[in-house]
Design an enzyme around this catalytic site. Structure first.
Site, PDB file in Angstrom:
ATOM      1  CB  ALA A  48      -9.448   3.055   1.292  1.00 34.31           C
TER       2      ALA A  48
ATOM      3  CD  GLU B 260       2.366   2.111   0.701  1.00 30.17           C
ATOM      4  OE1 GLU B 260       1.128   1.997   0.706  1.00 30.17           O
ATOM      5  OE2 GLU B 260       3.015   2.522   1.696  1.00 30.17           O
TER       6      GLU B 260
ATOM      7  CG  ASN C 208      -2.226  -0.631   9.537  1.00 30.79           C
ATOM      8  OD1 ASN C 208      -1.131  -1.033   9.885  1.00 30.79           O
ATOM      9  ND2 ASN C 208      -2.737   0.519   9.937  1.00 30.79           N
TER      10      ASN C 208
ATOM     11  N   GLY D  98      -6.815  -9.214   9.620  1.00 32.84           N
ATOM     12  CA  GLY D  98      -7.329 -10.588   9.720  1.00 32.84           C
ATOM     13  C   GLY D  98      -8.259 -11.007   8.590  1.00 32.84           C
TER      14      GLY D  98
ATOM     15  NE  ARG E 246     -11.940  -4.777  16.961  1.00 32.89           N
ATOM     16  CZ  ARG E 246     -11.518  -4.671  15.721  1.00 32.89           C
ATOM     17  NH1 ARG E 246     -11.181  -3.487  15.240  1.00 32.89           N
ATOM     18  NH2 ARG E 246     -11.422  -5.725  14.956  1.00 32.89           N
TER      19      ARG E 246
END
Lengths: 514, 514
Positions: free
Chosen positions: B54, B73, B81, B86, B343
């Site tokens: 984002a 950061e 993350n 993946g 999930r």
């Protein structure tokens, strides 16, 4: 859109004036005022926001210690949702249980609450309810609350009967005597139509006062009373020992409830009084109070579409038709739930039907012994409108009046009665609540529709009723909270009659610690 | 207790000094500073908190319009993350679907998300993902992201295959090229080890800057880095056009995740990087941002107890053993879930087993065609430790190695294969993911354990990525947010691969609108 009212819209509606300007300065500026920037109009020891179970319990407890206590109530009438509550209070290990041979324990109470709450209840808060439940009960008796001392009620989701009932089967049985005593207490006052707007802090972040508006006129017609209402006269009040938030939940806050559950249309009714909005809760979040589990909204599975608001259906079903009878899907004539399961399970079962067919309100009915546990006044009140309770001479009459397949309905009653005899109900209804239905009638029938009833989430408090700050993970000095404005105690779904326990126990604790 | 560290405790640990004092003034004072009370050390057009999907999408989009952009950061490495993700991204109606004959639609995408989200997703946000998904995909391609263009992946809970994959099967396939372009952009900078502490506002409540600490050293050993870490040097930065919050979720915040779900022990592992804490989110609540659905924490049902953090298991199972094989309960040898369900359904099924027997980790396995969709590097990485993937020559070897009843296990494989032939799976696994398991082996086996993976709740944004204020129900001027720090898009449970869509679409929108 009413929820995005522009200044121009407000002008059109004649809403802009001195009041509106004052409001905009309250709402849009940085949060909380510094005491150096205000002049206090009055000085109190303790200020409490909200006059329901929690507020009055905190007020009486704080007053008993000699404090000068002010309770603020934004509405014209006191008691919020408490006064329209059914009046049942879970008290694990109470004297009536002992007298009637019901075995209960702290562990059983906590296990029941955790099961309904899907395991996400905050255990230390539940534990406090169990540990202090009898203290709260005694506190209420001392303050003039009259309980039925012959039996406890067995509410949905509880393993045993543990709910004490007031002699008038209403939350007003608590509010009236507590209010009378509070108003007689030395130097204490309950101010109606007085709206909390903001906190006043000292340099160290301690809550030392509040900004309020007196002569506030709550306006049910506004989309958001909290954001749009400009009525009242501003005052700044000092609270030397602190502030207790006991402002309740937000089931009637169209904006905030929809943010948590977008499936709730603005038009939907609620069991709550009109003032149940999120204003005070959101102000506390601005102070840094942790938001906890705010999206769990409980729907009352015992409400009826045939009356407004909370009404009388909850008590007529809970202690009447659900206990002595059954509930059926009108499309099939078949039962579809354990009538005494926890609220979430039952509301979900009713929603499933209503999502398939929005006007297929399920019905619950029982024979004419069903209201025998209730006071005649309550039954009379329920019957008065002629719309809420249908009286039917036979199962055939129920079938024709409510559009249910008659044979299937008869079969359902027969099957239920067989389960009663075998002491094994197909939906797992508790054995202690299995009573044969007299197939000859007459019957009392009520239609069902879930209504938003309780907001489980809110502020994080510790076991001293202190509000915790996300800035420090420690209490916010001078800020306490109790009752529905707090979160965590009930997890995902509150069991019936645990609300009063929650409100009185933590209200009392706030009063003890402030 | 570490989470209630007193000043004395801090003194003992040698933590009190100039830094600690600076920290306490940042954390305990009234929220947000007024620009009149600060002196800005630097001036930027746009400041972005967080360097994941984002943050970089917002940064690149804002930079393209000629803005001077600073991305902050707090960690030493970029990408949070995102970089360990993946790499699958849901893109409904994408060109690979068209090429491979997969029919998809906005309605189908929204219906899948709403089903997993238990219906409480905010529909206008979901709609935006569908409407702008292809824009986001094109934006990524323009910025150098390389996708596999031969097939889409079919992730759990999706009706059709709609997930685009990077050629390296990793989120780093997005982060690396975006970072390179961002760092080349004129007048833009990404500052590592720089921690956001607070907002700076103007008199009207507009966000005009931030207070940060440079040379911040995140400390994984602290109970709460946000509350206890005193490292770094304070700076105050002006953001002329506004601030974008892209700080991610809070799966590693021991305090805040436990307030939402008290069942998560402090010791539990997570798929998230160590810096996934709630600090920035909680600061925004103090500004009056609405907290939305904050208690829904998603557990990754494809994680393994045999590696730390996110690891390689998610990709080896999702696109490998779950697709080409089955998962079984080691106690019975039987299947217990649709391996491609959403999930929440799968994590709940695994939790049910682990609550009955905490060390009975279920296993998933398939024959040796199972990794054929994956890049060799990923498979190699998964096999490298020798601990994550067990290689077994026969079903009997699986049974003896993992303590599963052998006959039941053989029967489960046989039954599954019959279902494949009949195109009807007993757990409702999608027909497109039914492949016969070669009973002769060899097999690849992975043990399963759900790990906290994604926090669904957060700040309420509108479709322009503006953060809404509870003080006005309108945007907070100068404040935008995107990605996991926002709430509502995913409702109760996010579908796999919709996170990247969410982050890129709303990051891009924030950059467009700021």
């Amino acid at each position: 859109m009413a929820n995005q009212m522009s200044r121009r819209d407000m002008l059109k509606m004649g809403m802009v004036g001195a009041g509106a300007l004052a409001l905009s300065s309250v709402n849009a500026s940085a949060s909380a005022l510094n005491e150096k920037d205000v002049k206090f109009d009055e000085e109190w020891d303790v200020i409490i926001i909200g006059s329901g179970f929690a507020g009055l319990a905190a007020g009486l407890t704080a007053a008993k210690k000699g404090n000068k206590v002010l309770i603020l109530e934004k509405m014209g009438r006191i008691g919020g949702n408490s006064v329209i509550n059914g009046g049942g209070m879970s008290v694990p290990m109470n004297p009536v249980q002992a007298k009637t041979g019901i075995k209960d324990s702290k562990e059983l109470f906590m296990a029941d609450c955790l099961k309904a709450g899907l395991g996400i209840n905050h255990p230390e808060l539940l534990e406090t309810l169990a540990d202090r439940g009898m203290d709260a009960f005694n506190f209420l008796v001392e303050n003039g609350v009259q309980f039925k001392m012959d039996h406890c009620a067995h509410f949905g989701g509880h393993t045993v009967a543990r709910s004490m009932l007031t002699t008038n089967d209403s939350g007003s049985g608590y509010i009236q005597p507590m209010l009378e005593r509070f108003e007689k207490a030395d130097g204490c006052k309950l101010a109606r139509r007085t709206k909390f707007d903001d906190f006043v802090l000292d340099d160290k972040g301690r809550v030392v006062g509040v900004v309020v508006r007196e002569e506030y006129k709550f306006d049910d017609k506004l989309y958001s009373d909290d954001l749009e209402n400009t009525s009242g006269t501003k005052k700044t009040l000092k609270a030397k020992k602190g502030v207790v938030l006991a402002a309740g939940g937000f089931c009637r806050d169209k904006i905030y409830r929809k943010l948590q559950d977008p499936r709730i249309p603005d038009s939907v009714d609620s069991t709550n009084h009109a003032g149940a909005t999120a204003g005070a809760l959101l102000k506390a979040f601005e102070l840094g109070a942790y938001p906890v589990q705010v999206d769990w909204i409980q729907f009352g599975p015992w409400a009826s579409p045939d009356e407004k608001g909370f009404g009388t259906a909850p008590i007529l079903t809970q202690q009447g038709t659900f206990k002595y009878g059954i509930a059926v899907d009108v499309r099939t004539g078949k039962r579809f739930m354990n009538e005494l399961a926890d609220r979430k399970t039952r509301a979900d079962a009713e929603f499933k039907i209503l999502r398939e067919k929005p006007d297929a309100f399920p019905i619950t009915f029982a024979d004419d012994k069903c209201f025998r546990d209730l006071s005649p006044e309550v039954v009379q009140k329920g019957m008065a409108s002629g719309k809420l309770v249908g009286v039917c001479k036979s199962i055939d009459e129920i079938a024709s009046k409510y559009g249910v397949p008659a044979d299937a309905l008869k079969e359902s009653v027969k099957k239920y009665n067989e389960g009663v005899k075998a002491k094994k109900d197909e939906f797992g209804k508790q054995e202690s609540a299995l009573f044969e239905i007299n197939e000859a009638g007459p019957f009392y029938v009520i239609r069902l529709s879930p209504k938003p009833h309780h907001t489980m989430g809110g502020l994080k408090i510790n076991t001293k009723a202190q509000v915790l700050s996300s800035k420090t993970n420690k209490p916010i000095d001078g800020l306490y909270a109790a009752g529905e404005i707090t979160g965590g105690t009930h997890g995902a779904s509150r069991l019936g009659t645990v609300a009063i326990t929650d409100c009185i126990v933590f209200g009392m604790i706030a009063g003890e610690n402030i």
